[in-house]
Design an enzyme around this catalytic site. Structure first.
Site, PDB file in Angstrom:
ATOM      1  N   LYS A  99      21.497  30.590 -22.408  1.00  0.00           N
ATOM      2  CA  LYS A  99      22.782  29.880 -22.442  1.00  0.00           C
ATOM      3  C   LYS A  99      23.429  29.921 -21.056  1.00  0.00           C
ATOM      4  O   LYS A  99      22.991  30.680 -20.179  1.00  0.00           O
ATOM      5  CB  LYS A  99      23.690  30.521 -23.491  1.00  0.00           C
ATOM      6  CG  LYS A  99      24.048  31.966 -23.203  1.00  0.00           C
ATOM      7  CD  LYS A  99      24.752  32.591 -24.408  1.00  0.00           C
ATOM      8  CE  LYS A  99      25.105  34.033 -24.144  1.00  0.00           C
ATOM      9  NZ  LYS A  99      25.595  34.704 -25.359  1.00  0.00           N
ATOM     10  N   TYR A 134      44.108  37.301   5.371  1.00  0.00           N
ATOM     11  CA  TYR A 134      45.345  36.999   4.643  1.00  0.00           C
ATOM     12  C   TYR A 134      45.992  38.263   4.124  1.00  0.00           C
ATOM     13  O   TYR A 134      45.315  39.160   3.610  1.00  0.00           O
ATOM     14  CB  TYR A 134      45.052  36.081   3.459  1.00  0.00           C
ATOM     15  CG  TYR A 134      44.677  34.681   3.846  1.00  0.00           C
ATOM     16  CD1 TYR A 134      45.573  33.872   4.559  1.00  0.00           C
ATOM     17  CD2 TYR A 134      43.446  34.150   3.493  1.00  0.00           C
ATOM     18  CE1 TYR A 134      45.228  32.580   4.922  1.00  0.00           C
ATOM     19  CE2 TYR A 134      43.102  32.859   3.839  1.00  0.00           C
ATOM     20  CZ  TYR A 134      43.995  32.074   4.556  1.00  0.00           C
ATOM     21  OH  TYR A 134      43.659  30.805   4.907  1.00  0.00           O
TER      22      TYR A 134
HETATM   23  C1  PLP Z   1      24.687  35.786 -25.492  1.00  0.00           C
HETATM   24  C2  PLP Z   1      24.117  36.275 -26.755  1.00  0.00           C
HETATM   25  C3  PLP Z   1      23.064  37.185 -26.744  1.00  0.00           C
HETATM   26  C4  PLP Z   1      22.539  37.812 -25.470  1.00  0.00           C
HETATM   27  O1  PLP Z   1      23.403  38.835 -25.073  1.00  0.00           O
HETATM   28  P1  PLP Z   1      23.062  39.794 -23.833  1.00  0.00           P
HETATM   29  O2  PLP Z   1      24.109  40.814 -23.847  1.00  0.00           O
HETATM   30  O3  PLP Z   1      23.103  38.929 -22.614  1.00  0.00           O
HETATM   31  O4  PLP Z   1      21.694  40.311 -24.082  1.00  0.00           O
HETATM   32  C5  PLP Z   1      22.509  37.545 -27.955  1.00  0.00           C
HETATM   33  N1  PLP Z   1      22.975  37.024 -29.121  1.00  0.00           N
HETATM   34  C6  PLP Z   1      23.993  36.158 -29.156  1.00  0.00           C
HETATM   35  C7  PLP Z   1      24.465  35.638 -30.475  1.00  0.00           C
HETATM   36  C8  PLP Z   1      24.601  35.751 -27.990  1.00  0.00           C
HETATM   37  O5  PLP Z   1      25.610  34.885 -28.033  1.00  0.00           O
END
Ligand code: PLP
Length: 372
Positions: free
Chosen positions: A35, A254
């Protein structure tokens, strides 16, 4: 010459990290979670190195189309399921498996016209309180789904809130197992932290690692990349574009947030918050110059940062070509700067930094792709 910043994606590290997950998960199948454009690495860039996974899990239909366009014919899972009824047409056309976490998604499936029954992952809210059916409502959702001709097979999933921390997973696991014990179907319960820290209970049919594939520890600082034997899948590097010599009392940048206590060489590097480098990375945040560890001094600007050259006096800009500056990942000489250390100094997590590299930063795959 283009601006010298570059994010490099390391195919060999992705393959190593996937192998590392397989060792932890034994015979469970592995969803490579891609994702958020593969946590900022780019789906197309990581695909070859992660194609040894058993499936790809993601959120976005457009990302699912990209995985199919790369020629992947294996499982693809939509982790939040569909967002509207017509998404189911794409699920049918691209044979996407999808999560069902609410009644509306069951309603949409019941109204969906398809010849091809679908594979769904029914999600339980076992205590995270984000998505999923409560334990009390889970079985009636299962019964309803099971009666639909549109559904071919129902798998069972949940997600842990504290797999990386002190509270752990026992309280949620107990709920999930109690409610599902006599239901058929494959299970998927483990993210990265649960896969590495809570085996063997979490080693059921499918594990869902994301962050570990990219080489960041899910439980930093208790665990770190070295402890979990993970390799950074991304290196963010740039170069010095200027050097300044300060005297005692001189300030930097800054807000004059840093004052030199004595003579000090500082380097100005071509990276800033408009590249996704965190503005909260204040004085002291680690950075590598020519592979030597030093620290940020002063505020992060939009396009520049300033670094202390005390440990690396030879660094500079010669004939317009500046010393290498590694913001995270691996320097050219092999020295590592874990993204988790930078994230902590900036009050965030590795996940956010890797996802936030800005579109103006060019990416490259490093040259070890011949094996893919
Ligand atoms: C993003 C996600 C994962 C992966 O999580 P990590 O902490 O990056 O391993 C697993 N299951 C779901 C439902 C997620 O949304």
């Amino acid at each position: 010459m283009p601006r010298p910043i570059l994010a490099t994606v390391h195919g060999a590290a992705l393959r190593h990290n996937l192998e590392r997950v397989r060792r932890a998960a034994l015979d469970a199948r592995v969803w490579a979670v891609v994702k958020a454009n593969a946590y900022g690495h780019g789906i197309e860039r990581v695909f070859d190195s992660l194609r040894a996974a058993d499936g790809f899990a993601l959120l976005d239909l457009a990302e699912a189309e990209r995985v199919r366009a790369l020629g992947w014919r294996g499982p693809v899972l939509l982790l939040e399921g569909v967002f509207e009824a017509r998404d189911l047409e794409l699920c049918s056309r691209l044979s996407l498996w999808h999560t069902v976490h609410c009644d509306e998604q069951i309603d949409m499936l019941a109204a969906h016209k398809t010849q091809v029954p679908q594979r769904v992952f029914l999600k339980m809210n076992s205590g995270m309180n984000r998505l999923g059916f409560t334990p009390e409502r889970f079985r009636s959702a299962w019964t309803r789904l099971n009666a639909l001709p549109q559904v071919e097979e129902i798998s069972l999933m949940t997600h842990f809130s504290d797999a990386d921390g002190a509270r752990g997973i026992a309280h949620q696991l107990e709920v999930f197992e109690r409610v599902t014990q006599d239901l058929p179907g494959e299970r998927s319960i483990a993210n990265s932290a649960a896969t590495l820290r809570h085996a063997p209970q979490t080693r059921v049919d499918w594990v869902r690692p994301g962050i570990v594939l990219y080489g960041s520890a899910p439980d930093f600082p208790e665990g770190d990349a070295a402890r979990w034997q993970l390799q950074p899948a991304m290196s963010l590097r740039t170069r010095l574009i200027s050097v300044q010599t300060l005297q005692a009392g001189d300030t930097i940048g800054y807000g004059s947030s840093f004052t030199a206590e004595g003579p000090l060489h500082i380097g100005v590097a071509a990276v800033g918050y408009a590249d996704g480098y965190p503005r909260h990375a204040t004085t002291g945040t680690p950075v590598l110059v020519d592979g030597v560890r030093t620290r940020m001094v002063g505020r992060v600007s939009m396009d520049m940062v300033t670094v202390d050259l005390t440990p690396v006096q030879a660094a500079g800009v010669q004939a317009g070509f500046g010393s290498e500056v590694t913001l995270w990942g691996a320097a050219s000489n092999g020295t590592l700067l874990p993204i988790d250390e930078v994230a902590r100094a900036a009050g965030t997590v590795g996940y956010e930094l890797m996802c936030a590299v800005a579109p103006r930063v060019p990416f490259a795959l490093d040259g070890d792709e011949a094996a893919a």
